[in-house]
Design a protein around this motif. Structure first.
Motif, mmCIF file in Angstrom:
data_model
loop_
_atom_site.group_PDB
_atom_site.id
_atom_site.type_symbol
_atom_site.label_atom_id
_atom_site.label_comp_id
_atom_site.label_asym_id
_atom_site.label_seq_id
_atom_site.Cartn_x
_atom_site.Cartn_y
_atom_site.Cartn_z
ATOM 1 N N LYS A 111 -20.840 -32.420 10.304
ATOM 2 C CA LYS A 111 -20.440 -31.344 11.199
ATOM 3 C C LYS A 111 -21.091 -30.067 10.696
ATOM 4 O O LYS A 111 -21.055 -29.780 9.487
ATOM 5 N N PHE A 112 -21.709 -29.294 11.587
ATOM 6 C CA PHE A 112 -22.250 -27.988 11.220
ATOM 7 C C PHE A 112 -21.304 -26.942 11.776
ATOM 8 O O PHE A 112 -21.183 -26.776 12.991
ATOM 9 N N PHE A 113 -20.598 -26.270 10.882
ATOM 10 C CA PHE A 113 -19.535 -25.352 11.287
ATOM 11 C C PHE A 113 -19.478 -24.155 10.356
ATOM 12 O O PHE A 113 -19.617 -24.329 9.136
ATOM 13 N N PRO A 114 -19.247 -22.941 10.884
ATOM 14 C CA PRO A 114 -19.143 -22.563 12.291
ATOM 15 C C PRO A 114 -20.540 -22.343 12.877
ATOM 16 O O PRO A 114 -21.285 -21.463 12.411
ATOM 17 N N ALA A 115 -20.899 -23.109 13.863
ATOM 18 C CA ALA A 115 -22.291 -23.206 14.307
ATOM 19 C C ALA A 115 -22.912 -21.860 14.666
ATOM 20 O O ALA A 115 -23.943 -21.471 14.095
ATOM 21 N N LEU B 51 -11.708 -44.593 7.237
ATOM 22 C CA LEU B 51 -12.106 -44.154 8.576
ATOM 23 C C LEU B 51 -13.475 -43.489 8.545
ATOM 24 O O LEU B 51 -13.871 -42.897 7.530
ATOM 25 N N PRO B 52 -14.211 -43.540 9.660
ATOM 26 C CA PRO B 52 -15.451 -42.771 9.746
ATOM 27 C C PRO B 52 -15.143 -41.293 9.510
ATOM 28 O O PRO B 52 -14.119 -40.780 9.980
ATOM 29 N N LEU B 53 -16.037 -40.625 8.805
ATOM 30 C CA LEU B 53 -15.809 -39.234 8.425
ATOM 31 C C LEU B 53 -16.999 -38.379 8.833
ATOM 32 O O LEU B 53 -18.153 -38.741 8.589
ATOM 33 N N LEU B 54 -16.691 -37.235 9.450
ATOM 34 C CA LEU B 54 -17.705 -36.244 9.778
ATOM 35 C C LEU B 54 -17.399 -35.013 8.937
ATOM 36 O O LEU B 54 -16.581 -34.178 9.318
ATOM 37 N N PRO B 55 -18.018 -34.912 7.760
ATOM 38 C CA PRO B 55 -17.706 -33.806 6.860
ATOM 39 C C PRO B 55 -18.468 -32.540 7.250
ATOM 40 O O PRO B 55 -19.599 -32.590 7.724
ATOM 41 N N GLY B 56 -17.823 -31.401 7.028
ATOM 42 C CA GLY B 56 -18.405 -30.135 7.430
ATOM 43 C C GLY B 56 -19.328 -29.524 6.392
ATOM 44 O O GLY B 56 -19.067 -29.584 5.192
ATOM 45 N N ALA B 57 -20.416 -28.923 6.893
ATOM 46 C CA ALA B 57 -21.365 -28.214 6.044
ATOM 47 C C ALA B 57 -21.899 -27.006 6.805
ATOM 48 O O ALA B 57 -22.075 -27.064 8.018
ATOM 49 N N ALA B 58 -22.147 -25.918 6.080
ATOM 50 C CA ALA B 58 -22.711 -24.727 6.708
ATOM 51 C C ALA B 58 -23.970 -24.245 6.001
ATOM 52 O O ALA B 58 -24.631 -23.328 6.482
ATOM 53 N N GLY C 193 -33.369 -36.613 7.271
ATOM 54 C CA GLY C 193 -32.499 -37.786 7.384
ATOM 55 C C GLY C 193 -31.082 -37.479 7.853
ATOM 56 O O GLY C 193 -30.257 -38.382 7.928
ATOM 57 N N LEU C 194 -30.805 -36.210 8.170
ATOM 58 C CA LEU C 194 -29.448 -35.824 8.532
ATOM 59 C C LEU C 194 -29.315 -35.548 10.022
ATOM 60 O O LEU C 194 -30.216 -34.992 10.646
ATOM 61 N N ARG C 195 -28.171 -35.954 10.585
ATOM 62 C CA ARG C 195 -27.842 -35.662 11.983
ATOM 63 C C ARG C 195 -26.586 -34.805 11.996
ATOM 64 O O ARG C 195 -25.675 -35.004 11.193
ATOM 65 N N PHE C 196 -26.551 -33.881 12.943
ATOM 66 C CA PHE C 196 -25.463 -32.913 12.964
ATOM 67 C C PHE C 196 -24.714 -32.913 14.288
ATOM 68 O O PHE C 196 -25.280 -33.190 15.348
ATOM 69 N N CYS C 197 -23.423 -32.553 14.178
ATOM 70 C CA CYS C 197 -22.593 -32.222 15.333
ATOM 71 C C CYS C 197 -22.166 -30.774 15.143
ATOM 72 O O CYS C 197 -21.167 -30.514 14.457
ATOM 73 N N PRO C 198 -22.927 -29.819 15.677
ATOM 74 C CA PRO C 198 -22.541 -28.419 15.525
ATOM 75 C C PRO C 198 -21.311 -28.092 16.368
ATOM 76 O O PRO C 198 -21.169 -28.556 17.500
ATOM 77 N N THR C 199 -20.432 -27.297 15.788
ATOM 78 C CA THR C 199 -19.181 -26.903 16.441
ATOM 79 C C THR C 199 -18.858 -25.465 16.063
ATOM 80 O O THR C 199 -19.057 -25.074 14.916
ATOM 81 N N GLY C 200 -18.352 -24.719 17.011
ATOM 82 C CA GLY C 200 -17.922 -23.358 16.714
ATOM 83 C C GLY C 200 -18.697 -22.328 17.508
ATOM 84 O O GLY C 200 -19.832 -22.006 17.162
ATOM 85 N N GLY C 201 -18.101 -21.863 18.595
ATOM 86 C CA GLY C 201 -18.720 -20.815 19.393
ATOM 87 C C GLY C 201 -19.735 -21.291 20.418
ATOM 88 O O GLY C 201 -20.382 -20.471 21.075
ATOM 89 N N ILE C 202 -19.882 -22.596 20.570
ATOM 90 C CA ILE C 202 -20.847 -23.122 21.532
ATOM 91 C C ILE C 202 -20.243 -23.081 22.929
ATOM 92 O O ILE C 202 -19.059 -23.364 23.120
ATOM 93 N N THR C 203 -21.064 -22.734 23.909
ATOM 94 C CA THR C 203 -20.630 -22.626 25.298
ATOM 95 C C THR C 203 -21.467 -23.561 26.165
ATOM 96 O O THR C 203 -22.494 -24.081 25.717
#
Length: 202
Positions: free
Chosen positions: A125-129, A101-108, A147-157
């Motif tokens: 994934k950028f967590f906790p953003a 499956l496609p994977l969005l692995p987390g990094a901080a 070369g990296l694209r992010f989906c930040p998550t955590g505390g965003i409004t």
């Protein structure tokens, strides 16, 4: 098309009652959002993924909070179409990759992002953003890690979302605010918030 291009906001949801899964996915879809991340934080999560996968095929349902190899395997069997990890250990990455499956692995951190890039992951994934540095942090690492694209998550409004989406290295964001009214079954409000969120891309 990448998962990260399906919607400017990926709803991140904790489901306590699997009976709410299909009405939730349908409300999001009416609002223009055809992707949802169901976090594996409750006993109902896998059944919720099963039901969305079976009954709302136009919605791309994924499993979030994948923290063990068993999580990855169970989510795949339930019908998840992508996996999201909050962090990235070798065992979890290996198990998630093995599902196909496609994977969005987390990094901080920069080191975590570089390690994931070495493994071939360029969408993270950028967590906790917010807690990990937010918009300023992502802006500052865009230069050395172009070369990296992010989906930040955590505390965003809704108020902070546009600043994230304006960054060139942010493809989308994860948001839990879209489903804040799930507990009382207010799907009309979820649909309204989804419409607002789907129009957020600058």
């Amino acid at each position: 098309m990448s998962l990260l291009d399906l919607s400017p906001v990926v709803p991140v949801v904790v489901i306590d009652d699997a009976d709410q899964a299909v009405p939730l996915a349908e409300a999001l879809l009416r609002g223009g959002i055809g992707i949802v991340e169901v976090t594996l934080r409750t006993p109902a999560a896998l059944e919720a993924i099963r039901r969305i996968a079976a009954e709302v095929p136009d919605t791309v349902v994924g499993a979030g909070t994948v923290t063990t190899p068993d999580h990855a395997e169970a989510a795949a069997k339930a019908g998840a179409r992508f996996l999201v990890t909050p962090g990235s250990t070798d065992k979890v990455l290996d198990a998630a990759t093995a599902t196909g499956l496609p994977l969005l692995p987390g990094a901080a951190t920069v080191t975590e992002a570089m390690r994931l890039a070495e493994r071939g992951h360029t969408e993270l994934k950028f967590f906790p953003a917010e807690a990990a540095g937010g918009v300023g942090y992502l802006k500052s690492i865009g230069g050395p890690l172009p070369g990296l694209r992010f989906c930040p998550t955590g505390g965003i409004t809704p108020a902070t979302a546009p600043a994230y989406l304006a960054l060139p290295n942010v493809a989308c964001i994860g948001g839990s605010w879209l489903t804040a009214t799930l507990a009382n079954g207010d799907y009309t409000e979820i649909e309204r918030l989804a419409k607002e969120a789907s129009a957020l891309r600058p």
